[in-house]
Design a protein around this motif. Structure first.
Motif, PDB file in Angstrom:
ATOM      1  N   GLU A 446       0.837  -1.194   0.000  1.00  0.00           N
ATOM      2  CA  GLU A 446       0.000   0.000   0.000  1.00  0.00           C
ATOM      3  C   GLU A 446       0.874   1.246   0.000  1.00  0.00           C
ATOM      4  O   GLU A 446       1.845   1.359   0.747  1.00  0.00           O
ATOM      5  CB  GLU A 446      -0.910  -0.003   1.226  1.00  0.00           C
ATOM      6  N   TRP A 447       0.527   2.196  -0.861  1.00  0.00           N
ATOM      7  CA  TRP A 447       1.220   3.484  -0.911  1.00  0.00           C
ATOM      8  C   TRP A 447       0.434   4.478  -0.069  1.00  0.00           C
ATOM      9  O   TRP A 447      -0.765   4.659  -0.250  1.00  0.00           O
ATOM     10  CB  TRP A 447       1.315   3.988  -2.351  1.00  0.00           C
ATOM     11  N   ILE A 448       1.118   5.132   0.879  1.00  0.00           N
ATOM     12  CA  ILE A 448       0.486   6.056   1.806  1.00  0.00           C
ATOM     13  C   ILE A 448       1.063   7.450   1.589  1.00  0.00           C
ATOM     14  O   ILE A 448       2.267   7.664   1.723  1.00  0.00           O
ATOM     15  CB  ILE A 448       0.698   5.624   3.268  1.00  0.00           C
ATOM     16  N   LEU A 449       0.192   8.394   1.247  1.00  0.00           N
ATOM     17  CA  LEU A 449       0.599   9.785   1.056  1.00  0.00           C
ATOM     18  C   LEU A 449       0.053  10.610   2.210  1.00  0.00           C
ATOM     19  O   LEU A 449      -1.152  10.598   2.475  1.00  0.00           O
ATOM     20  CB  LEU A 449       0.050  10.346  -0.253  1.00  0.00           C
ATOM     21  N   THR A 450       0.920  11.305   2.928  1.00  0.00           N
ATOM     22  CA  THR A 450       0.495  12.202   4.001  1.00  0.00           C
ATOM     23  C   THR A 450       0.906  13.620   3.612  1.00  0.00           C
ATOM     24  O   THR A 450       2.071  13.867   3.287  1.00  0.00           O
ATOM     25  CB  THR A 450       1.139  11.821   5.341  1.00  0.00           C
ATOM     26  N   GLY A 451      -0.052  14.521   3.624  1.00  0.00           N
ATOM     27  CA  GLY A 451       0.250  15.871   3.149  1.00  0.00           C
ATOM     28  C   GLY A 451      -0.491  16.943   3.904  1.00  0.00           C
ATOM     29  O   GLY A 451      -1.216  16.687   4.868  1.00  0.00           O
ATOM     30  N   LYS A 452      -0.312  18.168   3.427  1.00  0.00           N
ATOM     31  CA  LYS A 452      -1.012  19.325   3.991  1.00  0.00           C
ATOM     32  C   LYS A 452      -1.228  20.347   2.885  1.00  0.00           C
ATOM     33  O   LYS A 452      -0.504  20.394   1.898  1.00  0.00           O
ATOM     34  CB  LYS A 452      -0.234  19.933   5.148  1.00  0.00           C
ATOM     35  N   GLY A 453      -2.286  21.131   3.061  1.00  0.00           N
ATOM     36  CA  GLY A 453      -2.592  22.168   2.087  1.00  0.00           C
ATOM     37  C   GLY A 453      -3.602  21.737   1.048  1.00  0.00           C
ATOM     38  O   GLY A 453      -3.809  20.554   0.793  1.00  0.00           O
ATOM     39  N   PHE A 454      -4.237  22.745   0.449  1.00  0.00           N
ATOM     40  CA  PHE A 454      -5.230  22.522  -0.595  1.00  0.00           C
ATOM     41  C   PHE A 454      -5.018  23.603  -1.652  1.00  0.00           C
ATOM     42  O   PHE A 454      -5.239  24.784  -1.405  1.00  0.00           O
ATOM     43  CB  PHE A 454      -6.635  22.604   0.005  1.00  0.00           C
ATOM     44  N   GLY A 455      -4.543  23.197  -2.819  1.00  0.00           N
ATOM     45  CA  GLY A 455      -4.270  24.156  -3.872  1.00  0.00           C
ATOM     46  C   GLY A 455      -2.795  24.246  -4.183  1.00  0.00           C
ATOM     47  O   GLY A 455      -1.969  23.519  -3.636  1.00  0.00           O
ATOM     48  N   HIS A 456      -2.465  25.177  -5.069  1.00  0.00           N
ATOM     49  CA  HIS A 456      -1.095  25.298  -5.562  1.00  0.00           C
ATOM     50  C   HIS A 456      -0.147  25.967  -4.582  1.00  0.00           C
ATOM     51  O   HIS A 456       1.064  25.828  -4.694  1.00  0.00           O
ATOM     52  CB  HIS A 456      -1.080  26.056  -6.892  1.00  0.00           C
ATOM     53  N   GLY A 457      -0.671  26.724  -3.616  1.00  0.00           N
ATOM     54  CA  GLY A 457       0.185  27.326  -2.590  1.00  0.00           C
ATOM     55  C   GLY A 457       0.761  28.678  -2.954  1.00  0.00           C
ATOM     56  O   GLY A 457       1.493  29.271  -2.156  1.00  0.00           O
ATOM     57  N   VAL A 458       0.441  29.204  -4.132  1.00  0.00           N
ATOM     58  CA  VAL A 458       1.021  30.470  -4.586  1.00  0.00           C
ATOM     59  C   VAL A 458       0.107  31.627  -4.205  1.00  0.00           C
ATOM     60  O   VAL A 458      -1.109  31.577  -4.403  1.00  0.00           O
ATOM     61  CB  VAL A 458       1.242  30.457  -6.113  1.00  0.00           C
ATOM     62  N   GLY A 459       0.701  32.688  -3.663  1.00  0.00           N
ATOM     63  CA  GLY A 459      -0.059  33.889  -3.348  1.00  0.00           C
ATOM     64  C   GLY A 459      -0.857  33.786  -2.066  1.00  0.00           C
ATOM     65  O   GLY A 459      -0.425  33.195  -1.077  1.00  0.00           O
ATOM     66  N   MET A 460      -2.063  34.329  -2.083  1.00  0.00           N
ATOM     67  CA  MET A 460      -2.885  34.453  -0.881  1.00  0.00           C
ATOM     68  C   MET A 460      -3.511  33.129  -0.481  1.00  0.00           C
ATOM     69  O   MET A 460      -4.120  32.445  -1.293  1.00  0.00           O
ATOM     70  CB  MET A 460      -3.982  35.499  -1.132  1.00  0.00           C
ATOM     71  N   CYS A 461      -3.350  32.788   0.795  1.00  0.00           N
ATOM     72  CA  CYS A 461      -3.963  31.594   1.381  1.00  0.00           C
ATOM     73  C   CYS A 461      -5.309  32.008   1.978  1.00  0.00           C
ATOM     74  O   CYS A 461      -5.365  32.731   2.976  1.00  0.00           O
ATOM     75  CB  CYS A 461      -3.046  31.020   2.461  1.00  0.00           C
TER      76      CYS A 461
END
Length: 493
Positions: A446-461
């Protein structure tokens, strides 16, 4: 003899179909919008060819969870916005991925107004006469290349379809086929929609230019920029209360800057911006509220510039505590789009309210092999005709920690996926990964991806903006954090 109301519209269609007065009108005060439908906003979302946010219905439902949690529990009592109207309900936020355009402000050559700069926090807002080429209504491609539209006018419902390169208007008893037609609404807005159900809540300011091309109908909304923003802000920042008024103001300024930056950018198509995720989501006045209207009014004319030109006002949902540069799209960096921490003093991200602050995705071996083969082209990867994935590794990362190069090793050789495109490699059921800000490991097939954020991350959050606003920051403080070095200008006509 008095002409019956049901006949009047058809008389106008034939008598005035050739008259054009797109730049010769004044908008009246707009009415109270109709009650917004409670349906999800995902019906208006279409995948963009480039720089796409999560467009799938599943993703939109997840984002709407953030909108339901955004009441400011620890908001200060001395809110910066005084006498702000009570909020009313509207749809959950919809994310978009903007495109780059070349239309620039002529602010270097324009003479500033004689009025002194206004102070907002520690940032002066410079008054400036609006450049002549921008002193016109915005042209919004609301319905482009659709099979049919419905129009409510003079008490009658009109069905519009294409007959080759002409538009057929079909009423209950009458019909007309015209090359094109300008539609001015009865009262103070135009009711036009792709379905009868949506027609009941449709309310667009300005007027429409309806035409046809190759058997499909186009409807372009000719609208004042400020009234356009009334139909953008509610869909781009989420359901907020008045303790986060500066978040609505920040969104209004970013969206206004984006709109002016894109004047003329789609001239060959007959409009300036799309009304969906290809540019900014715009649905007229169906979800405008006193609170969002007040934010547009309070920031009227304010835009962001850098070096005398409009900035490219990228924004996204959730940065995960660190913003990113244009390197995620392998483009040259811009000085006002930097990778920088977006953390409170205690080290927690300003966007921690988001359900995408942390996320996890799991794929079994066979599933991922199938997805990689299917998604390789969209991810801009040269995928060999393999049978088995042997390993997936992160070769290098960007300044924020987002992935720059992902290496996939197969039984037929290795290939790479670059930058934000890694999100498309794992696309499943129409949903790409929330962000490229993740790590990957393989455990028990099983491949497990753990991440954070939603979107490309550029500019205003956007979720960061909401947190900062609840903490009492004004829009100048917020915007100069996400777009360092900018100048705030206020256009005056």
């Amino acid at each position: 003899m008095i002409i019956a109301r049901s006949k009047l519209f058809w008389f106008c269609l034939f008598a005035f179909s050739a008259i054009t007065f797109a730049d010769d009108f004044e908008l009246p005060d707009l009415p109270e919008p109709p009650q917004a439908a409670t349906e999800p906003t995902s019906d208006a979302i279409k995948e963009s060819a480039t720089l796409e946010e999560l467009p799938a219905k599943e993703a939109v439902k997840d984002v709407s969870k953030d909108a339901s949690k955004d009441v400011a529990k620890d908001a200060p009592n001395d809110v910066s916005a005084k006498n702000v109207p009570e909020q009313s309900d509207y749809d959950a936020p919809v994310n978009f991925a903007p495109i780059e355009a070349t239309t620039l402000s002529e602010s270097k050559t324009e003479q500033p107004s004689s009025n002194p700069p206004r102070q907002q926090g520690s940032k002066a807002i410079v008054p400036k006469k609006i450049p002549e080429e921008l002193n016109r209504p915005l042209q919004v491609g609301v319905f482009i290349g659709v099979k049919e539209l419905y129009l409510k006018l003079e008490g009658e419902t009109i069905h519009m379809t294409a007959a080759g390169n002409k538009v057929k208007f079909q009423g209950k008893e009458n019909s007309a086929t015209l090359d094109h037609k300008e539609i001015h609404g009865e009262g103070k807005c135009v009711s036009i929609a792709p379905t009868l159900r949506k027609l009941s809540t449709s309310c667009y300011p300005g007027h429409f230019y309806v035409s046809a091309n190759k058997g499909l109908v186009n409807a372009v909304n000719i609208v004042d920029v400020e009234d356009y923003l009334r139909g953008v802000v509610p869909y781009e920042i989420g359901k907020l209360d008045n303790s986060r008024f500066s978040a609505l103001e920040s969104q209004a300024i970013a969206a206004r800057t984006y709109a002016y930056k894109h004047f003329g950018s789609r001239e060959s198509m007959g409009f300036d911006v799309y009304a969906d995720t290809k540019d900014q989501v715009y649905k007229g006045l169906a979800s405008a509220t006193p609170l969002t209207d007040s934010a547009v009014k309070a920031t009227r004319g304010i835009v962001m510039t850098y070096g005398g030109q409009f900035i490219i006002a990228y924004y996204h949902s959730t940065c995960g505590g660190e913003t990113e540069t244009l390197a995620t799209w392998e483009r040259p960096n811009l000085p006002y789009l930097q990778s920088r921490p977006d953390l409170r003093k205690d080290g927690t991200p300003w966007c921690s309210e988001s359900s995408y602050s942390k996320w996890e995705r799991k794929f079994d071996d066979k599933e991922l092999e199938s997805l990689v083969k299917k998604n390789g082209k969209e991810a801009k990867a040269k995928v060999p005709d393999f049978k088995k994935i042997k390993n997936i590794a992160i070769k290098d990362t960007l300044a924020s920690g987002r992935i720059l190069t992902l290496v996939v090793e197969t039984d037929k050789g290795s290939f790479e996926v670059r930058g934000d495109k890694v999100r498309w490699l794992f696309k499943k059921s129409g949903s790409i990964l929330p962000s490229s800000f993740f790590r990957i490991e393989h455990k028990k097939q099983e491949w497990i991806l753990t991440g954070k954020g939603f979107g490309h991350g550029v500019g205003m959050c956007q979720m960061g903006v909401r947190g900062r606003s609840a903490a009492g920051q004004d829009f100048a403080t917020i915007l100069t954090h996400y777009y360092p070095g900018i100048t705030l200008e206020r256009f005056e006509k």
